[in-house]
Design an enzyme around this catalytic site. Structure first.
Site, mmCIF file in Angstrom:
data_model
loop_
_atom_site.group_PDB
_atom_site.id
_atom_site.type_symbol
_atom_site.label_atom_id
_atom_site.label_comp_id
_atom_site.label_asym_id
_atom_site.label_seq_id
_atom_site.Cartn_x
_atom_site.Cartn_y
_atom_site.Cartn_z
ATOM 1 N N ASP A 139 0.874 -1.159 0.000
ATOM 2 C CA ASP A 139 0.000 0.000 0.000
ATOM 3 C C ASP A 139 0.925 1.226 0.000
ATOM 4 O O ASP A 139 2.140 1.090 0.181
ATOM 5 C CB ASP A 139 -0.878 -0.042 1.244
ATOM 6 C CG ASP A 139 -1.811 1.150 1.352
ATOM 7 O OD1 ASP A 139 -2.273 1.631 0.311
ATOM 8 O OD2 ASP A 139 -2.058 1.602 2.481
ATOM 9 N N ASP A 199 -0.060 4.950 1.446
ATOM 10 C CA ASP A 199 -0.199 5.794 2.633
ATOM 11 C C ASP A 199 -0.028 4.984 3.912
ATOM 12 O O ASP A 199 -0.673 3.953 4.110
ATOM 13 C CB ASP A 199 -1.575 6.472 2.633
ATOM 14 C CG ASP A 199 -1.744 7.408 1.455
ATOM 15 O OD1 ASP A 199 -0.933 8.335 1.318
ATOM 16 O OD2 ASP A 199 -2.676 7.186 0.647
#
Length: 593
Positions: free
Chosen positions: A151, A153
């Site tokens: 991922d 963030d």
């Protein structure tokens, strides 16, 4: 394992442990005649114990543990006879020995146990936890992993706490300007460290709280606005119980019909704004509907993201908001240099990711990745949605060609996991995906597809520092020992008024110790991993949906890529007496009377 072999093992463990610094200098003869020894029916041992250890001897010699420190029993006529029956028969107390009252005896036990706990924590026992450690819920051999996914963030990019305040302030402005909330809410500034990840919010009652793995509300952690709700009121609000039924607590992705669980770090400002807005209406004596407030705050927070404010702030001041970018570069470089395939699946837009990755990794950051997917719309990307992949050109504009391959160097938008698996052939435990959101990033991958999953939990760094303090170590160890002492003193002989008063004093101290250990993490809600004694609902999900968890992906730099992570065998409740911390503190469970 036979009972005789188990007894031998127990004695061997004890003898070995007493050569260590934890038990050095301690004399605990009672264990030799404890539950392990009694399994062998050694009458000589029992006779010596009752001849040599009495309450009088205990009071005279503070280096001995009184007889009640064990779960000793005798077989009589095929039945077990416990300490209470021994006392009634006169075998536990010599008829010629001076008698002491129960109150004195109980406080003697207390003093002896406290001294024992003090000796169990030698100097330097703290600072044992390394915040860069990777913790295993499941056995994982990195040598079997060929593909690493991330991922963006709070996984590849970690953000400073100042971002939460910016999100809070902008959402508060939206509440006032777009939803016409009272101007008085402006006086409520952001409160750092008020909320904690993993909390539940009762949408209808407007209450923020921490719930444990068994769906029980932890008393003392229920807040209406910015003020705690008394335990008595909590019980009344939930029908005389602090248990919240499963169907109300949470659906699979953290939201039930009445409860919302806040699972990602971006939810910290949302919880704080909910608390502030509730507090304003309550303190101003203004009637309001908590359901409307919840929806409005949720929409206001959403507008900060949808309208791109958060992305703009970060891109305008990367140095202020992005932390430890050099470590992200080091992780990606190491994996790629060792022949691992890398991919990125994020909900963030390409322009935002591109600028952040150029800051952390360099202008050629895309060379590290075999596949890059932006605006993926997780968790829907992972749970059988059928949105087709779209390709973006170098300017970030959408292309209209049908996607037949996921090529290195290209940028893709949306898509779904079914097509991703077909186009890449990456399946099963050779794929390892890292993310911070347990539901959106990890749950479907582990449960439906058998990928390895790694949870990024930045809070580990702060909580590890707390656990490493001497105050926490001493408070927790004494709390454990006092709980064991309370448990063992639940016998008929200690039910006179003076004994009950002593036990009530101990219970009060136990509650104070619980408050101390909780407040060391967060004065409102405590640790994100534990309630007083149980794992939190968040912790339960963490163990269920992640093979490994760590404070940041930089923790991977401390391990060889052929390293195998082994989860520690922690005791189940019925196994606890086999563990030395239980033996040394006298916390072995008594058997039923």
């Amino acid at each position: 394992m036979s009972r005789r072999r188990l007894g031998n093992l127990g004695r061997a463990l004890w003898q070995k442990s007493c050569n260590t610094s934890l038990c050095a200098g301690l004399k605990i003869p009672a264990f030799a005649c404890g539950s392990f020894a009694s399994a062998q029916n050694d009458p000589k041992c029992c006779k010596e114990r009752h001849n040599n250890i009495s309450p009088t001897n205990v009071a005279a010699n503070s280096h001995s543990v009184p007889p009640a420190a064990t779960s000793h029993r005798h077989h009589v006529g095929g039945k077990l006879r416990g300490e209470e029956s021994l006392a009634k028969s006169g075998r536990a107390f010599s008829s010629t020995a001076p008698q002491i009252d129960h109150k004195t005896y109980l406080w003697g036990r207390y003093t002896e146990m406290k001294r024992l706990v003090h000796d169990l924590i030698p100097p330097g026992v703290c600072n044992l936890l390394n915040p860069s450690t990777i913790y295993a819920n499941n056995e994982v051999n990195l040598e079997e992993v060929d593909i690493y996914g991330f991922d963006y963030d709070y996984t590849l990019a970690l953000y400073s706490d100042s971002l939460n305040e910016m999100i809070y302030n902008k959402a508060r402005q939206f509440l006032i300007e777009h939803y016409k909330y009272p101007q008085g809410i402006k006086k409520y500034n952001y409160i750092p460290n008020f909320a904690a990840r993993g909390l539940h919010y009762d949408i209808q009652k407007g209450l923020l709280m921490k719930i444990d793995a068994f769906h029980y509300i932890q008393m003392g952690t229920v807040y209406r606005g910015l003020k705690p709700v008394p335990d008595e009121e909590v019980m009344r609000l939930y029908g005389g119980s602090n248990h919240v039924p499963l169907h109300q607590v949470s659906g699979f992705y953290g939201k039930g019909p009445k409860m919302k669980q806040f699972m990602d770090i971006f939810s910290i400002p949302e919880m704080t704004l909910l608390a502030a807005a509730n507090d304003y209406f309550i303190s101003s004596d203004i009637e309001y509907d908590p359901v409307h407030l919840y929806k409005d705050v949720s929409d206001a927070i959403g507008m900060v993201h949808i309208k791109g404010y958060m992305y703009k702030w970060i891109m305008q001041d990367l140095e202020k908001y992005i932390l430890r970018g050099d470590e992200t570069y080091a992780v990606l470089h190491r994996l790629a240099s060792n022949g691992k395939k890398l991919f990125l699946i994020t909900n963030s837009p390409f322009s935002f990711v591109d600028k952040g990755m150029k800051y952390m990794v360099g202008k050629d950051w895309r060379d590290f990745f075999d596949v890059v997917i932006v605006q993926a719309d997780k968790p829907h990307f992972f749970n059988d949605c059928m949105k087709p992949f779209r390709r973006l050109d170098s300017n970030g504009d959408l292309q209209w060609d049908k996607i037949m391959n996921l090529d290195k160097g290209q940028i893709y938008k949306q898509g779904n996991l079914v097509d991703f698996l077909k186009l890449t052939g990456w399946r099963g435990s050779k794929v390892f995906y890292f993310g911070d959101h347990l539901y959106s990033d990890l749950a479907d991958l582990m449960l439906r597809h058998g990928w390895r999953t790694g949870a990024i939990v930045p809070e580990l760094e702060v909580e590890t520092k707390v656990v490493n303090t001497e105050q926490y170590a001493r408070s927790l160890t004494w709390l454990q020992a006092l709980t064991g002492l309370l448990e063992r003193m639940q016998v008929h002989m200690y039910r006179d008024p003076e004994s009950k008063k002593v036990l009530q004093d101990w219970l009060k101290e136990r509650e104070e110790l619980r408050a101390i250990t909780k407040n060391l993490f967060n004065p409102q809600f405590g640790s994100i991993f534990r309630t007083c004694h149980n794992p939190t609902y968040f912790s339960r999900r963490l163990c269920r949906f992640s093979d490994l968890y760590m404070a940041s992906i930089s923790c991977l730099l401390n391990y060889d890529l052929s390293y195998t992570f082994y989860p520690r065998r922690t005791p189940l409740q019925h196994e606890a007496p086999l563990w030395m911390d239980q033996l040394c503190t006298g916390c072995m469970k008594t058997q039923a009377y």
